[in-house]
Write an enzyme that holds these catalytic residues in place. Structure first.
Site, PDB file in Angstrom:
ATOM      1  N   GLY A 186       0.847  -1.187   0.000  1.00 37.23           N
ATOM      2  CA  GLY A 186       0.000   0.000   0.000  1.00 37.23           C
ATOM      3  C   GLY A 186       0.877   1.230   0.000  1.00 37.23           C
ATOM      4  O   GLY A 186       2.064   1.148   0.321  1.00 37.23           O
ATOM      5  N   GLU A 222       4.811 -11.586  -5.613  1.00 33.95           N
ATOM      6  CA  GLU A 222       3.749 -11.845  -6.599  1.00 33.95           C
ATOM      7  C   GLU A 222       4.109 -11.379  -8.011  1.00 33.95           C
ATOM      8  O   GLU A 222       3.466 -11.799  -8.970  1.00 33.95           O
ATOM      9  CB  GLU A 222       2.437 -11.190  -6.134  1.00 33.95           C
ATOM     10  CG  GLU A 222       2.382  -9.662  -6.161  1.00 33.95           C
ATOM     11  CD  GLU A 222       3.003  -8.989  -4.935  1.00 33.95           C
ATOM     12  OE1 GLU A 222       3.811  -9.638  -4.240  1.00 33.95           O
ATOM     13  OE2 GLU A 222       2.707  -7.802  -4.697  1.00 33.95           O
ATOM     14  N   HIS A 281       8.137  -7.849  -3.339  1.00 31.21           N
ATOM     15  CA  HIS A 281       6.863  -8.345  -3.892  1.00 31.21           C
ATOM     16  C   HIS A 281       7.040  -9.721  -4.542  1.00 31.21           C
ATOM     17  O   HIS A 281       7.429  -9.806  -5.706  1.00 31.21           O
ATOM     18  CB  HIS A 281       6.329  -7.347  -4.934  1.00 31.21           C
ATOM     19  CG  HIS A 281       5.852  -6.082  -4.315  1.00 31.21           C
ATOM     20  ND1 HIS A 281       4.570  -5.914  -3.855  1.00 31.21           N
ATOM     21  CD2 HIS A 281       6.509  -4.928  -4.030  1.00 31.21           C
ATOM     22  CE1 HIS A 281       4.438  -4.715  -3.331  1.00 31.21           C
ATOM     23  NE2 HIS A 281       5.604  -4.086  -3.426  1.00 31.21           N
ATOM     24  N   SER A 283     -22.861 -10.981 -26.580  1.00 32.53           N
ATOM     25  CA  SER A 283     -22.148 -10.178 -27.579  1.00 32.53           C
ATOM     26  C   SER A 283     -21.241 -11.044 -28.444  1.00 32.53           C
ATOM     27  O   SER A 283     -20.750 -10.591 -29.468  1.00 32.53           O
ATOM     28  CB  SER A 283     -21.302  -9.118 -26.864  1.00 32.53           C
ATOM     29  OG  SER A 283     -20.215  -9.752 -26.196  1.00 32.53           O
ATOM     30  N   GLY A 284     -20.990 -12.273 -27.964  1.00 32.87           N
ATOM     31  CA  GLY A 284     -20.030 -13.114 -28.692  1.00 32.87           C
ATOM     32  C   GLY A 284     -18.635 -12.975 -28.105  1.00 32.87           C
ATOM     33  O   GLY A 284     -17.727 -13.707 -28.465  1.00 32.87           O
ATOM     34  N   GLY A 285     -18.451 -12.032 -27.205  1.00 31.64           N
ATOM     35  CA  GLY A 285     -17.186 -11.893 -26.480  1.00 31.64           C
ATOM     36  C   GLY A 285     -17.060 -13.027 -25.469  1.00 31.64           C
ATOM     37  O   GLY A 285     -18.051 -13.704 -25.165  1.00 31.64           O
ATOM     38  N   VAL A 286     -15.851 -13.195 -24.918  1.00 35.08           N
ATOM     39  CA  VAL A 286     -15.630 -14.371 -24.086  1.00 35.08           C
ATOM     40  C   VAL A 286     -16.481 -14.361 -22.797  1.00 35.08           C
ATOM     41  O   VAL A 286     -17.058 -15.389 -22.428  1.00 35.08           O
ATOM     42  CB  VAL A 286     -14.117 -14.596 -23.802  1.00 35.08           C
ATOM     43  CG1 VAL A 286     -13.484 -13.397 -23.153  1.00 35.08           C
ATOM     44  CG2 VAL A 286     -13.888 -15.824 -22.946  1.00 35.08           C
ATOM     45  N   ASP A 287     -16.623 -13.201 -22.148  1.00 33.73           N
ATOM     46  CA  ASP A 287     -17.346 -13.184 -20.869  1.00 33.73           C
ATOM     47  C   ASP A 287     -18.823 -13.546 -21.048  1.00 33.73           C
ATOM     48  O   ASP A 287     -19.351 -14.409 -20.343  1.00 33.73           O
ATOM     49  CB  ASP A 287     -17.254 -11.802 -20.192  1.00 33.73           C
ATOM     50  CG  ASP A 287     -15.817 -11.403 -19.916  1.00 33.73           C
ATOM     51  OD1 ASP A 287     -14.943 -12.289 -19.958  1.00 33.73           O
ATOM     52  OD2 ASP A 287     -15.563 -10.209 -19.686  1.00 33.73           O
ATOM     53  N   SER A 288     -19.484 -12.875 -22.010  1.00 41.29           N
ATOM     54  CA  SER A 288     -20.914 -13.167 -22.151  1.00 41.29           C
ATOM     55  C   SER A 288     -21.117 -14.579 -22.709  1.00 41.29           C
ATOM     56  O   SER A 288     -22.095 -15.247 -22.369  1.00 41.29           O
ATOM     57  CB  SER A 288     -21.631 -12.108 -22.993  1.00 41.29           C
ATOM     58  OG  SER A 288     -21.225 -12.143 -24.332  1.00 41.29           O
ATOM     59  N   SER A 289     -20.179 -15.071 -23.514  1.00 34.65           N
ATOM     60  CA  SER A 289     -20.330 -16.425 -24.054  1.00 34.65           C
ATOM     61  C   SER A 289     -20.218 -17.464 -22.935  1.00 34.65           C
ATOM     62  O   SER A 289     -21.032 -18.395 -22.863  1.00 34.65           O
ATOM     63  CB  SER A 289     -19.254 -16.724 -25.096  1.00 34.65           C
ATOM     64  OG  SER A 289     -19.377 -15.850 -26.173  1.00 34.65           O
ATOM     65  N   LYS A 294      -9.899 -12.975 -15.761  1.00 40.08           N
ATOM     66  CA  LYS A 294     -10.084 -13.196 -17.201  1.00 40.08           C
ATOM     67  C   LYS A 294      -9.512 -14.543 -17.668  1.00 40.08           C
ATOM     68  O   LYS A 294     -10.162 -15.277 -18.407  1.00 40.08           O
ATOM     69  CB  LYS A 294      -9.401 -12.056 -17.969  1.00 40.08           C
ATOM     70  CG  LYS A 294      -9.747 -12.008 -19.429  1.00 40.08           C
ATOM     71  CD  LYS A 294     -11.073 -11.317 -19.611  1.00 40.08           C
ATOM     72  CE  LYS A 294     -11.486 -11.194 -21.039  1.00 40.08           C
ATOM     73  NZ  LYS A 294     -12.738 -10.448 -21.162  1.00 40.08           N
ATOM     74  N   CYS A 349       5.307  -6.062   1.682  1.00 37.97           N
ATOM     75  CA  CYS A 349       5.613  -4.634   1.577  1.00 37.97           C
ATOM     76  C   CYS A 349       4.939  -3.854   2.715  1.00 37.97           C
ATOM     77  O   CYS A 349       5.268  -4.068   3.869  1.00 37.97           O
ATOM     78  CB  CYS A 349       5.229  -4.122   0.194  1.00 37.97           C
ATOM     79  SG  CYS A 349       5.960  -2.528  -0.164  1.00 37.97           S
ATOM     80  N   TYR A 350       3.962  -2.998   2.415  1.00 36.56           N
ATOM     81  CA  TYR A 350       3.265  -2.289   3.494  1.00 36.56           C
ATOM     82  C   TYR A 350       2.732  -3.290   4.521  1.00 36.56           C
ATOM     83  O   TYR A 350       2.777  -3.058   5.728  1.00 36.56           O
ATOM     84  CB  TYR A 350       2.106  -1.472   2.918  1.00 36.56           C
ATOM     85  CG  TYR A 350       1.306  -0.708   3.961  1.00 36.56           C
ATOM     86  CD1 TYR A 350       1.722   0.544   4.406  1.00 36.56           C
ATOM     87  CD2 TYR A 350       0.134  -1.249   4.517  1.00 36.56           C
ATOM     88  CE1 TYR A 350       0.994   1.237   5.366  1.00 36.56           C
ATOM     89  CE2 TYR A 350      -0.594  -0.563   5.472  1.00 36.56           C
ATOM     90  CZ  TYR A 350      -0.160   0.679   5.894  1.00 36.56           C
ATOM     91  OH  TYR A 350      -0.866   1.360   6.845  1.00 36.56           O
TER      92      TYR A 350
END
Ligand code: XMP
Length: 513
Positions: free
Chosen positions: A55, A171, A169, A223-229, A369, A82-83
């Site tokens: 942070g 990560e 870090h 929409s045909g995009g990955v999320d809505s599909s 994602k 870190c913080y």
């Protein structure tokens, strides 16, 4: 099977989501929680481990975010980063000060003591630092396990109590053996077994959706995009024809895209659902006639979508649930008190206001994602849909500079198709973040055969990016660009010049408008 969860307490660091992703890469389920979450809630979650993030603040200032010391009494392993490491030191009686020398970037790390966190890690390694304060003195009961040239306590631990802290870090990929350290924390220290898998997520989600929805009616904007599909397929597997997907073809899609979506989701497709394709191409072209201002175009395209969706919803009648493809990065609440934001993508933003429904369903709200993509593959969605590059909601509307006409849409669709085909042939399609053709508003003089031409210029855009916030122009080999250029000017009527956009973001944006 015991549900293992590690929670990340967010103190406002820029890598909070990345920490959660790394833990999930160990097949351990992980969620980011704001640092304002109360202790009772943590007890109820009963996590196997807790990670404090970095942070931008200084722990010794009253205004900085803290947490009740009681958290150390829960008997749950804690890793401070870190913080978060400084907070652990501060709360447990160590000393944190402004460092005489700040460290940023790659820094050599030397391990000084045996420590479960560093099991299998080289004695000298490279870590990623970004700090102006440091732990000057570790609290009582802690050992100093590593240092760097400018940081005497680069890592400290109290293995008996299972408290660990690192100034750097682990990560970020620049910490060479960071993933090993995170694995050590979740497996060795927290005792997780790593039983979280995408198959189980998909199975459990389908089961939960089925019991929640019962015999209710579900509506989804596809929409045909990955999320809505992926969201649509999960729902289809759960409730079949109780789900209606409305797909609006606004005439601003890439070449053949509308048909490809219909092939997968339509009546002859792979899934059991009701599919409604609305061919609204002409309606959009009419609304966009004479409009040149980019935001105005976006607004019209968004508004028109909502109107069409509203009309379709009315035809379907009373809807119980509305599906949204919200994913985890849209949901995470920041530790510094920013409230959750629902995706403001025009395809879904505003829909709740115009459709009568009882509840929103967001089956992907806990996934990143890349996890949505994994779920898509698990569900058998074709790879070309799962790995589709991002495509803006307003579509080619923002890739045609100036007024949109049907003829310009044809030009940009054809040029973009050739571009994508050649990039794939050259094997460059996997490496680039986003690439597309845009139609400039410029016409220039050329010569073809013995004739003077006065035609449009196509601009090719390709960027390397991981977060889409910043990007660099991709260095496409000249032979490939040259072949694409030849094909476009020869095959696409109305184009006599091809330009390559070398601008990064900033100062440019990825899209042209
Ligand atoms: P820019 O052009 O802002 O693009 O650098 C960053 C990313 O966002 C996408 N983009 C949009 N997506 N509606 C969307 O759904 C929009 O209006 C929009 N504008 C840009 C763009 O394709 C890139 O991935």
């Amino acid at each position: 099977m015991e549900k293992e969860i590690v929670i990340v307490l967010d103190f406002g660091g820029q890598y909070n989501q990345l920490i959660a992703r790394r833990v999930r890469e160990c097949n351990v389920y992980c969620e980011v929680k704001p640092h304002t979450i109360d202790l009772e809630q943590i007890k109820a979650i009963n996590p196997k481990g807790i990670i404090f993030t970095g942070g931008p603040n200084s722990v010794y200032l009253d205004t900085s975010p803290h947490y009740s010391k009681e958290i150390f009494g829960l008997g749950i392993p804690i890793l401070g980063i870190c913080y978060g490491s400084q907070l652990m030191a501060h709360l447990l009686g160590g000393e944190v000060q402004t460092a005489p020398v700040s460290e940023y970037g790659h820094t050599e790390l030397e391990i000084d003591a045996e420590d479960p966190l560093f099991k299998g890690v080289s004695a000298k390694s490279v870590c990623w630092m970004s700090h102006t304060d440091y732990i000057a003195k570790a609290p009582e009961g802690f050992q100093v396990s590593a240092h760097t040239q400018a940081c005497p306590v680069a890592a400290m631990s109290n293995p008996k109590q299972k408290f660990y802290a690192v100034q750097f870090h682990p990560e970020v990929v620049h910490t060479k053996e960071g993933m090993k350290m995170i694995q050590n924390f979740v497996y060795q220290v927290c005792g997780c077994t790593g039983n979280w898998r995408m198959e189980s997520f998909v199975e459990t989600t389908i089961r939960q959706l089925r019991s929640k929805i019962g015999t209710g009616k579900v509506l989804c904007a596809l929409s045909g995009g990955v999320d809505s599909s992926v969201a649509a397929v999960l729902l289809s597997k759960a409730v079949g024809r109780q789900l209606t997907c409305v797909f609006v073809d606004h005439g601003l899609l890439r070449k053949n895209e509308g048909d490809e979506v219909e092939e997968v989701f339509g009546p002859n497709g792979n899934y059991e659902l009701s599919f409604v394709r609305v061919n609204a191409q002409q309606r959009y072209y009419n609304r966009l006639k004479g409009v040149t201002e980019p935001e105005e175009k976006r607004k019209i395209i968004g508004e028109e979508f909502i109107r069409i969706f509203e009309e379709e919803a009315k035809k379907i009648g009373a809807v119980d649930f509305l599906v949204q493809g919200t994913i985890y990065p849209d949901v995470i609440e920041s530790g510094l008190g920013k409230s959750a934001v629902i995706k403001s993508h025009h395809n879904v933003g505003g829909l709740p206001d115009v459709v009568d429904f009882k509840e929103i369903i967001e089956p992907l709200r806990m996934l990143f994602k890349d996890e949505v993509r994994k779920a898509g593959l698990e569900l058998g969605i074709p790879r070309h849909l799962v790995f589709r590059q991002p495509f803006p909601g307003p579509g080619l509307g923002v890739r045609i500079v100036g007024e949109v006409t049907e003829e310009k849409v044809r030009i940009v669709q054809e040029a973009d198709y050739i571009y994508r085909e050649e990039i794939a042939k050259a094997g460059l399609d996997k490496g680039m973040g986003q690439y597309f053709a845009a139609l400039t508003n410029m016409r220039s003089v050329g010569v073809m055969g013995d004739f003077r031409t006065y035609e449009y210029a196509i601009a090719l855009r390709a960027v390397d990016t991981s977060d889409f916030m910043t990007a660099e122009a991709s260095q496409i080999p000249w032979e490939v660009l040259s072949k694409i250029t030849n094909r476009i000017v020869n095959e696409v009527k109305g184009v006599n010049r091809v330009l390559y956009d070398c601008t990064g973001k900033p100062p440019g944006t990825i899209e042209f408008e």
